[in-house]
Design an enzyme around this catalytic site. Structure first.
Site: not given
Ligand code: NDP
Length: 304
Positions: A66, A102
């Site tokens: 994205k 989004d």
């Molecule tokens: P990204 O990969 O861009 O970000 C992932 C996020 O999750 C980061 O903030 C990361 O933290 C955090 N994270 C991952 N693992 C852990 C952990 N074990 N402990 C704490 N924090 C963690 O993904 P997206 O932002 O695109 O997506 C995030 C979620 O939102 C997903 O589940 C996705 O499906 C959902 N989503 C839903 C949408 C909808 O339309 N409903 C739209 C967009 C997303 P760090 O930076 O520290 O790694």
């Protein structure tokens, strides 16, 4: 000519968008096919360039492309520019326009979560990835005056705050270290709580110990697994109003459909097809099927 709309991501086999978009094209009498393109970061520029051909109505873009797509289109809309992320592409002649639906999806979800109450002004957001960017921008635009972002890696939360520097200059947008005592203190002062991390995809995992959740919060978990995430279950038990990410996913898709076709999205049909795909994806996950489309086609969702 059958027109094409593609989802570009890596991986894409898990995508739920195809089921609702194809049904919407068919119902609206639009001769178009929704395809999944699994493309690596190296292949992304060529994949986007291909969309300039007349047969394409446009595209969706998903993880992890994205942000990179912003520099590959000819123009970005305000939402894409403000979030630094493109999830939808339309074509105007040979020019490609990058959008971020989004934000519209989140705004619908927020409105549904808040319901008839007055729109709150304080929020806590967990996460600083692509989803969190759309959330934070949606909150800024909805008039929130204080938004606190917690992220596992603090520097990413700080980068998000810095990115929104100018658009959030009139309000308090802060990144704070992910410590339980700090989280608890912030949650006690807030009304809206959004989980924008991927923690909770596993039904036994939660980003927040249940005992930290105060009653009467409005909780939105962006995760769209069927049923409730552990966070949602525990928040509900604490007396909170909860919602998952299905509505956000539906409305970002409906907004994309309208951008490609210029026609109103058949929302009820898309909701139904999305719910089927979500149910099928959980069956697929349980039985080790990698391709959601195959699971839906195989009747996993409907029990055919
Ligand atoms: P990204 O990969 O861009 O970000 C992932 C996020 O999750 C980061 O903030 C990361 O933290 C955090 N994270 C991952 N693992 C852990 C952990 N074990 N402990 C704490 N924090 C963690 O993904 P997206 O932002 O695109 O997506 C995030 C979620 O939102 C997903 O589940 C996705 O499906 C959902 N989503 C839903 C949408 C909808 O339309 N409903 C739209 C967009 C997303 P760090 O930076 O520290 O790694």
């Amino acid at each position: 000519m059958t027109r094409r709309v593609v989802l570009i991501g890596h991986p894409v086999a898990h995508s739920l968008s195809g089921a609702m978009q194809q049904a919407a094209f068919d119902a609206a009498g639009i001769d178009a096919r929704y395809e999944l393109w699994d493309r690596s970061a190296l292949e992304l520029p060529d994949a986007v360039a291909e969309l300039r051909a007349e047969e394409f109505l446009g595209a969706n873009v998903t993880i992890p492309h994205k942000e990179k797509t912003v520099s590959l289109v000819d123009k970005t809309t305000d939402d894409a520019h403000a979030t630094g992320a493109v999830n939808t592409i339309t074509r105007d002649g040979k020019r490609l326009i990058g959008h971020n639906t989004d934000v519209a999806g989140f705004t619908h979800a927020l409105d549904a979560l808040v319901g008839k109450q007055k729109m709150p002004r304080q929020a806590v957001v967990l996460g600083a990835g692509g989803g969190a960017r759309a959330v934070v921008f949606g909150l800024v635009r909805a008039g929130f005056t204080r938004v606190v972002v917690f992220n596992r890696h603090l520097h990413r939360g700080e980068a998000l705050v810095k990115f929104f520097g100018r658009s959030a200059a009139h309000m308090e947008l802060r990144a704070m270290p992910w410590h339980e005592s700090v989280l608890e203190a912030e949650l006690s002062k807030t009304k809206v709580f959004v989980n924008a991390t991927s923690v909770g995809l596993d039904p036994d995992e939660t980003p927040l110990p249940g005992e930290l959740i105060p009653p009467e919060l409005l909780v939105l978990d962006l995760i769209y697994n069927p049923g409730r995430t552990r966070l949602m279950r525990e928040a509900e038990a604490a007396g909170c109003h909860v919602m998952n990410g299905e509505g956000m996913l539906l409305h970002q898709g409906a907004a994309a459909f309208e951008l490609w076709t210029g026609k109103p999205a058949p929302l009820d049909l898309m909701r139904e097809k999305l719910a089927e795909a979500i149910a099928a994806s959980s069956v697929a996950a349980d039985s080790g099927i990698a391709d959601v489309e195959a699971a839906v086609a195989g009747g996993a969702a409907t029990g055919d």
